[in-house]
Scaffold this motif. Sequence first.
Motif: not given
Length: 66
Positions: A22-26, A33-39
Motif C-alpha cells: 500500500v505504501f509503494a502504491y501511494s 501526504i498519503l505516502s508520508f502517512f503510510l510510511f
Amino acid sequence: WLLISFIFKYSSLSSMIGALIVFAYSIILNNNILSFFLFITFVIILYTHRENIIRLKDSKETKIKL
C-alpha cells in the motif's frame, strides 16, 4: 493480505507485506501526504511485529490455517 496469507500462511508476514504494498502504491500515485502517512504506518506495523520478525527468521512462527 488475503493473497499473501494464502501463499505464505503467516498472518504477521501478510500484514507487513500488505502495508509495504500500500505504501509503494501511494508512491506510484505520487501522493506525498498519503505516502508520508503510510510510511509512518508501515514503520509502526514493523515495530509492533518485531517479535514476529524474530520468530519468522528462526522459523518458529506459527502458520495460520485457511
